[in-house]
Motif scaffolding. Structure first.
Motif, PDB file in Angstrom:
ATOM      1  N   ASN A 458       5.563   4.315   7.789  1.00  0.00           N
ATOM      2  CA  ASN A 458       5.698   5.565   8.536  1.00  0.00           C
ATOM      3  C   ASN A 458       6.401   6.588   7.644  1.00  0.00           C
ATOM      4  N   LYS A 459       5.658   7.582   7.187  1.00  0.00           N
ATOM      5  CA  LYS A 459       6.210   8.597   6.300  1.00  0.00           C
ATOM      6  C   LYS A 459       5.705   9.976   6.673  1.00  0.00           C
ATOM      7  N   LYS A 460       6.489  10.985   6.340  1.00  0.00           N
ATOM      8  CA  LYS A 460       6.083  12.358   6.567  1.00  0.00           C
ATOM      9  C   LYS A 460       5.113  12.799   5.476  1.00  0.00           C
ATOM     10  N   GLU A 461       4.288  13.789   5.808  1.00  0.00           N
ATOM     11  CA  GLU A 461       3.267  14.270   4.876  1.00  0.00           C
ATOM     12  C   GLU A 461       3.876  14.695   3.546  1.00  0.00           C
ATOM     13  N   GLN A 462       5.028  15.379   3.586  1.00  0.00           N
ATOM     14  CA  GLN A 462       5.610  15.926   2.364  1.00  0.00           C
ATOM     15  C   GLN A 462       6.409  14.898   1.566  1.00  0.00           C
ATOM     16  N   ASP A 463       6.691  13.746   2.156  1.00  0.00           N
ATOM     17  CA  ASP A 463       7.474  12.730   1.454  1.00  0.00           C
ATOM     18  C   ASP A 463       6.589  11.911   0.524  1.00  0.00           C
ATOM     19  N   PRO A 464       7.147  11.449  -0.588  1.00  0.00           N
ATOM     20  CA  PRO A 464       6.351  10.678  -1.549  1.00  0.00           C
ATOM     21  C   PRO A 464       6.116   9.257  -1.075  1.00  0.00           C
ATOM     22  N   PHE A 465       5.044   8.653  -1.561  1.00  0.00           N
ATOM     23  CA  PHE A 465       4.813   7.241  -1.318  1.00  0.00           C
ATOM     24  C   PHE A 465       5.762   6.417  -2.183  1.00  0.00           C
ATOM     25  N   PRO A 466       6.165   5.266  -1.705  1.00  0.00           N
ATOM     26  CA  PRO A 466       6.913   4.334  -2.541  1.00  0.00           C
ATOM     27  C   PRO A 466       5.957   3.289  -3.127  1.00  0.00           C
ATOM     28  N   LEU A 467       6.485   2.483  -4.012  1.00  0.00           N
ATOM     29  CA  LEU A 467       5.754   1.302  -4.485  1.00  0.00           C
ATOM     30  C   LEU A 467       6.590   0.087  -4.123  1.00  0.00           C
ATOM     31  N   PHE A 468       6.017  -0.822  -3.327  1.00  0.00           N
ATOM     32  CA  PHE A 468       6.704  -2.053  -2.948  1.00  0.00           C
ATOM     33  C   PHE A 468       6.067  -3.236  -3.657  1.00  0.00           C
ATOM     34  N   VAL A 469       6.907  -4.034  -4.304  1.00  0.00           N
ATOM     35  CA  VAL A 469       6.424  -5.203  -5.040  1.00  0.00           C
ATOM     36  C   VAL A 469       7.374  -6.372  -4.794  1.00  0.00           C
ATOM     37  N   SER A 470       6.910  -7.557  -5.124  1.00  0.00           N
ATOM     38  CA  SER A 470       7.769  -8.743  -5.084  1.00  0.00           C
ATOM     39  C   SER A 470       8.396  -8.934  -6.463  1.00  0.00           C
ATOM     40  N   VAL A 471       9.384  -9.814  -6.548  1.00  0.00           N
ATOM     41  CA  VAL A 471       9.995 -10.095  -7.854  1.00  0.00           C
ATOM     42  C   VAL A 471       8.964 -10.689  -8.802  1.00  0.00           C
ATOM     43  N   PHE A 472       7.977 -11.391  -8.252  1.00  0.00           N
ATOM     44  CA  PHE A 472       6.934 -11.978  -9.094  1.00  0.00           C
ATOM     45  C   PHE A 472       6.046 -10.877  -9.673  1.00  0.00           C
ATOM     46  N   ASP A 473       5.775  -9.848  -8.870  1.00  0.00           N
ATOM     47  CA  ASP A 473       5.024  -8.692  -9.375  1.00  0.00           C
ATOM     48  C   ASP A 473       5.835  -7.957 -10.442  1.00  0.00           C
ATOM     49  N   LEU A 474       7.127  -7.810 -10.185  1.00  0.00           N
ATOM     50  CA  LEU A 474       7.979  -7.068 -11.116  1.00  0.00           C
ATOM     51  C   LEU A 474       7.986  -7.726 -12.496  1.00  0.00           C
ATOM     52  N   GLU A 475       7.960  -9.036 -12.532  1.00  0.00           N
ATOM     53  CA  GLU A 475       7.906  -9.722 -13.824  1.00  0.00           C
ATOM     54  C   GLU A 475       6.664  -9.300 -14.599  1.00  0.00           C
ATOM     55  N   LEU A 476       5.528  -9.205 -13.921  1.00  0.00           N
ATOM     56  CA  LEU A 476       4.287  -8.794 -14.573  1.00  0.00           C
ATOM     57  C   LEU A 476       4.362  -7.341 -15.036  1.00  0.00           C
ATOM     58  N   LEU A 477       4.904  -6.471 -14.182  1.00  0.00           N
ATOM     59  CA  LEU A 477       5.027  -5.066 -14.562  1.00  0.00           C
ATOM     60  C   LEU A 477       5.918  -4.911 -15.789  1.00  0.00           C
ATOM     61  N   ALA A 478       7.032  -5.634 -15.810  1.00  0.00           N
ATOM     62  CA  ALA A 478       7.958  -5.534 -16.938  1.00  0.00           C
ATOM     63  C   ALA A 478       7.360  -6.128 -18.211  1.00  0.00           C
ATOM     64  N   TYR A 479       6.486  -7.106 -18.065  1.00  0.00           N
ATOM     65  CA  TYR A 479       5.868  -7.738 -19.240  1.00  0.00           C
ATOM     66  C   TYR A 479       4.789  -6.847 -19.836  1.00  0.00           C
ATOM     67  N   TYR A 480       3.915  -6.290 -18.994  1.00  0.00           N
ATOM     68  CA  TYR A 480       2.797  -5.501 -19.494  1.00  0.00           C
ATOM     69  C   TYR A 480       3.149  -4.032 -19.724  1.00  0.00           C
ATOM     70  N   LEU A 481       4.213  -3.555 -19.103  1.00  0.00           N
ATOM     71  CA  LEU A 481       4.625  -2.158 -19.251  1.00  0.00           C
ATOM     72  C   LEU A 481       6.026  -2.122 -19.847  1.00  0.00           C
ATOM     73  N   LYS A 482       6.159  -2.690 -21.028  1.00  0.00           N
ATOM     74  CA  LYS A 482       7.474  -2.824 -21.669  1.00  0.00           C
ATOM     75  C   LYS A 482       8.075  -1.475 -22.028  1.00  0.00           C
TER      76      LYS A 482
END
Length: 738
Positions: A458-482
Motif C-alpha cells: 500500500n503506497k501513495k502515487e508519489q512515493d517510490p517503490f521499495p525493493l524487498f529481498v531475502s538474505v539469500f537474494d542479497l548474497e546474490l546481489l552482492a556477488y554479482y553487483l560488487k
C-alpha cells in the motif's frame, strides 16, 4: 545432473520439491507399502498417473483466479473499464486464496548450500540454548549434513545424467520415419511407447543385475528396485568420524516413523517432512527421498523449538533482529565499503527525540540506500491463502518496513534530523543528497516475495517503490553487483520499473538484468519475465559455490559476458577517479545507454584523441541525445590546464544548449596524455532559453549546427511509468509523453 547444462533443465516438466513433499506427506500417513510394481510398464504408468494428478492439482489451485478472469472478460465485453489500483489488485490476485497457487509453485528462493552457510550466523547467539535443550551443536550438525549430502551424491552417480525428454523425441522421430512403410500408425505408437519405457530405464542400467548373470527378468526387476531404494537409504554407521551420541541426537531431531502426519491436508498445512525429512524404516535404516529438505529443516526447525519455550521468546526475537542487521551490514559493506556503510543508525529529531532508526545506511556520492530488516515468518494460515492472516503477515514483514523506510528517506532528503552511528557520532551526509532508495530485507525465505510486494504493498502515487529481498537474494546481489554503482543502478532500475517487469522471484529479475539489463522494451507496456532467466544464475552461481566452476567451459556460461562492455568500463572507471560529487548521476546516465552505444563510445573517444595527436590540432566529438542527457569530448593539443578546463566547459555548455538537454557530461583530455579523461564538467540544470548566450556564442553555435555528431543511440525507449526525464517529478505518461 550435468552442471554445465543446469540452466537448460526444463523445471516445468518435472515435479517440484513442494509437489514431491506433498505426495510424501500423504504417503507417510499410513504404513509405506514397498511392494514392487510388477513390470516396467506398470512403473511407468504409475509415474504418468502421478504427473497427471499433479497437473489436476495445479488446475484446481488456479481455478479461483481463472473464474475471476472469465468474469472480468465478460464485464470488459460490456464496456466496463478496470484500473490497476491497489484495492483492485488485492481483490483479484490476493483474496479468495489468490496467492495460494503462486506460493506453492514458486521456486524455492534459496540454494541448499545457503542454508548451511547461514546456519551459524542465524543461531550464533542461541548456541547455548540449542545445545542444552536439543543437543544441537551447529558445527557437528553441519558436518553431518555435508557428509550425508556427499554420501548421497556418490550413490547418485550410479544413475546416468540423461534426460529422456531431451533425447528420446529425436530418436523416436527417426524410428517412426523408418517404420512408416511397414507398420500402421497404431502399431508405431505401440512400439514407440515400449521404446520410451525402455529408454526411461536406461539411465538406471547400473542398478540392474549384470547382463551376463543368470538372474531371470522377474528377479532382475526386484534387484533393480532394491538397488533403487538403497540410493535413498542413510545409516548412522555411514557417518564415520563423528561422535555416535551426536549422530543419535541428529536422527532423533530430524527423523520420524511412518503412520503420522494425520493433520496434513495439502498446501499450507504443516507437513512433517519439512521439519523431519528422514523417514525411519527401522533396523538403523533412514530414507531421505528429498535431499533439499534436510538442510532446510536444519535451518528452520531451531526457530520453532525455541519459540515453544515462552521464557526464551524475548531473547530469541532480539537475537533474530541483531543477526539480520549483521548479515545485511556484512554483505553491503563489501559492496559500499565500511566507511560508507553504517549499522543501527538512530534518526534523532528535535531536542534529541528518537524519530526512527535505519538498520543499515549506505552512502554513494549523492545517493543513499536505506535498509530495513525484518525477521517475520509467513504463517501456515497465510500459505493456505487466508486473506486476513496473509495481510497480517505482510504488514509485519513488509508494509511496516516500507513505512519506516519512507520516514527515514524523508528525513535524509529534507535533513530533518541527525543521523547517529553506533559510536554515538553524527554521520556526515552528502550536501547534495538527491535520492534515497529503500530496501526491505527479510532473514526468512519468504515465498513469492517480489510478487507479494507488487500485489499487496500500500503506497501513495508519489512515493517510490521499495525493493524487498531475502538474505539469500542479497548474497546474490552482492556477488554479482560488487561495484556500488552497479548495485545502486540495479536498485534504481528495479524500483523505477516495478510496474513494468513482473516476476515472482528476485533471482529472475537479477538473471534478466545480468543478461540484458532491466530496461523497457520497444512496443511493450509491461514484460513478464520467464523463470528461465533465474536459471542463468543457477549455471554460474551453483558451480561457483560448490567449487566446480573452473571445471566448466567459460564459453558455455550464459552470464560470464554481461551487457557491460570492458572498454566502456574504462570510461566509467575514469569518471569515478575524478571524484566528482555527481559521479553517481553521470554513471547512471551512461549505464542507461544501449549496448551499441556503450560499445562504441570509448572507441570514438580513442579515435578522436589519436586524430588530435596525429594532426597536432584540437578535436571534438559529441553524441546525439535524448532530452535528458548527452556527452561531448574535447581534446586539445596544448598541455595547458586552464585552456583544457575552459574549452571543455564552453564546448559542453554550448552542446547542451544546442540540443536542449537537461543534463550534459563534458569530458576533456590532452592529446599527449596517457589518460582517457583529464577534465570533467557536468551540467544538470533543466534547459531553458538563454538569449544572452546565443548572442555571445552565435558563431560557435552556428558552426556546431553543421557539425555531424557521432551516430550513437544513447538510450532505449522511456517507459510509460518511469519518472519523466524533464525532472518534473511526474511519470513520463503524464508529462512529456503527452
Amino acid at each position: 545432473m550435468d552442471l554445465n547444462k543446469i540452466h537448460e533443465v526444463d523445471h516445468m516438466s518435472r515435479l517440484s520439491v513442494k509437489e514431491c513433499s506433498l505426495i510424501l506427506g500423504f504417503l507417510v500417513q499410513k504404513e509405506i507399502d514397498f511392494t514392487f510394481p510388477e513390470s516396467p510398464e506398470q512403473s511407468f504408468g504409475q509415474k504418468e498417473q502421478t504427473y497427471t494428478l499433479m497437473e489436476e492439482l495445479h488446475w484446481s489451485l488456479n481455478e479461483p483466479q481463472m473464474a475471476k478472469l472469465r468474469d472480468m472478460m465478460k464485464r470488459q465485453e460490456k464496456g466496463e473499464v478496470f484500473e490497476d489500483e491497489w484495492q483492485d489488485r488485492l481483490d483479484f490476485f490476493v483474496k479468495d486464496q489468490g496467492l495460494m497457487e503462486p506460493m506453492f509453485y514458486a521456486g524455492e528462493g534459496v540454494y541448499d548450500f545457503q542454508y548451511m552457510e547461514y546456519l551459524d550466523a542465524k543461531y550464533k547467539y542461541d548456541r547455548e540454548w540449542l545445545l542444552k535443550n536439543k543437543n544441537f551443536d551447529i558445527d557437528t550438525i553441519r558436518k553431518i549434513v555435508d557428509m550425508i549430502k556427499a554420501f548421497s551424491l556418490t550413490k547418485a552417480k550410479k544413475v546416468l545424467p540423461v534426460n529422456v525428454r531431451d533425447v528420446f523425441p529425436e530418436v523416436a522421430a527417426k524410428a517412426r520415419k523408418q517404420m512408416k512403410k511397414t507398420h500402421s500408425k497404431e502399431k508405431i505408437d505401440e512400439i514407440e511407447r515400449q521404446q520410451l519405457i525402455a529408454f526411461s530405464f536406461y539411465r538406471y542400467n547400473a542398478l540392474f543385475p549384470d547382463q551376463n548373470s543368470s538372474t531371470d527378468s522377474e528377479e532382475g526387476w526386484k534387484v533393480f528396485y532394491q538397488n533403487l531404494l538403497e540410493l535413498f537409504i542413510i545409516r548412522p554407521s555411514d557417518l564415520t568420524g563423528i561422535d555416535s551420541e551426536a549422530v543419535g541426537h541428529f536422527f532423533n531431531n530430524f527423523s520420524f516413523a511412518p503412520v503420522c502426519n494425520e493433520s496434513y491436508e495439502g498446501p499450507g498445512y504443516y507437513n512433517i517432512l519439512n521439519s523431519r525429512p528422514l523417514i525411519n524404516l527401522g533396523e538403523e535404516r533412514y530414507m531421505l527421498l528429498i535431499g533439499f529438505l534436510l538442510p532446510e529443516a536444519v535451518y528452520e526447525s531451531p526457530f520453532y523449538w525455541m519459540w515453544d519455550d515462552k521464557q526464551y521468546r524475548a531473547s530469541q526475537a532480539k537475537h533474530r533482529g541483531d543477526v539480520g542487521e549483521e548479515i545485511a551490514y556484512d554483505f553491503l559493506s563489501q559492496v559500499f565499503g565500511k566507511e560508507n556503510t553504517h549499522r543501527s543508525v538512530l534518526v534523532e529529531g528535535k531536542k534529541g527525540h528518537r524519530e526512527t532508526d535505519i538498520d543499515v545506511l549506505c552512502l554513494l556520492g549523492n545517493k543513499a540506500l536505506c535498509v530495513q530488516v525484518k525477521s517475520k515468518k509467513l504463517t501456515l494460515g497465510a500459505k493456505r491463502g487466508d486473506f486476513d492472516q496473509l495481510s497480517k503477515d505482510f504488514k509485519g514483514a513488509i508494509q511496516d518496513a516500507y513505512d519506516q523506510g519512507l520516514v527515514s528517506r524523508d528525513a535524509l532528503l529534507n535533513r530533518k534530523a541527525k543521523f547517529i552511528n553506533t559510536d554515538g557520532n553524527e554521520i556526515a551526509l552528502p550536501e547534495n543528497l538527491s535520492e534515497v532508495y529503500i530496501m526491505g530485507l527479510t532473514t526468512e525465505n519468504y515465498p513469492t516475495l517480489a510478487h507479494q510486494v507488487h500485489m499487496m504493498l500500500n503506497k501513495k502515487e508519489q512515493d517510490p517503490f521499495p525493493l524487498f529481498v531475502s538474505v539469500f537474494d542479497l548474497e546474490l546481489l552482492a556477488y554479482y553487483l560488487k561495484d556500488p554503482y552497479d548495485f545502486l543502478y540495479y536498485m534504481r532500475q528495479r524500483t523505477r520499473l516495478m510496474d513494468y517487469f513482473r516476476a515472482d522471484e528476485e533471482l529472475v529479475y537479477l538473471g534478466y538484468h545480468l543478461d540484458q539489463k532491466l530496461w523497457p522494451r520497444d512496443g511493450a507496456d509491461f514484460v513478464a519475465l520467464e523463470t528461465d532467466f533465474g536459471k542463468l544464475i543457477d549455471r554460474n552461481f551453483y558451480p561457483y559455490k560448490t567449487g566446480k566452476l573452473h571445471l566448466l567451459p567459460e564459453k558455455d556460461d550464459p552470464i560470464s559476458h554481461r551487457w557491460k562492455d570492458p572498454q566502456f568500463d574504462l570510461l566509467v572507471k575514469a569518471i569515478k577517479a575524478t571524484r566528482n560529487q555527481k559521479a553517481t548521476d553521470i554513471i547512471f546516465h551512461l549505464l542507461d545507454w544501449s549496448g551499441d552505444a556503450r560499445k562504441g563510445i570509448v572507441g570514438h573517444m580513442g579515435k578522436t584523441k589519436n586524430d588530435a595527436r596525429r594532426e597536432g590540432a584540437n578535436k571534438t566529438m559529441a553524441t546525439p541525445v535524448a532530452s535528458d542527457f548527452g556527452l561531448s569530448y574535447f581534446v586539445i593539443n596544448n598541455p595547458d590546464p586552464k585552456e583544457l578546463e575552459g574549452q571543455t566547459f564552453v564546448y559542453a555548455q554550448l552542446r547542451k544548449y544546442l540540443n536542449k538537454s537537461n543534463a550534459w557530461l563534458g569530458l576533456g583530455a590532452y592529446s599527449a596524455s596517457p589518460h582517457l579523461i583529464d577534465a570533467l564538467i557536468y551540467f544538470d540544470d533543466p534547459w531553458k532559453p538563454d538569449p544572452e548566450l546565443e548572442v555571445t556564442f552565435q558563431d560557435e553555435l552556428t558552426k556546431m549546427k553543421t557539425t555531424r555528431p557521432i551516430p550513437l543511440k544513447p538510450r532505449g525507449k522511456i517507459g510509460r511509468n518511469e519518472p519523466c526525464p524533464c525532472q518534473s517529478g511526474k511519470k513520463y505518461k503524464y508529462c512529456s509523453m503527452q
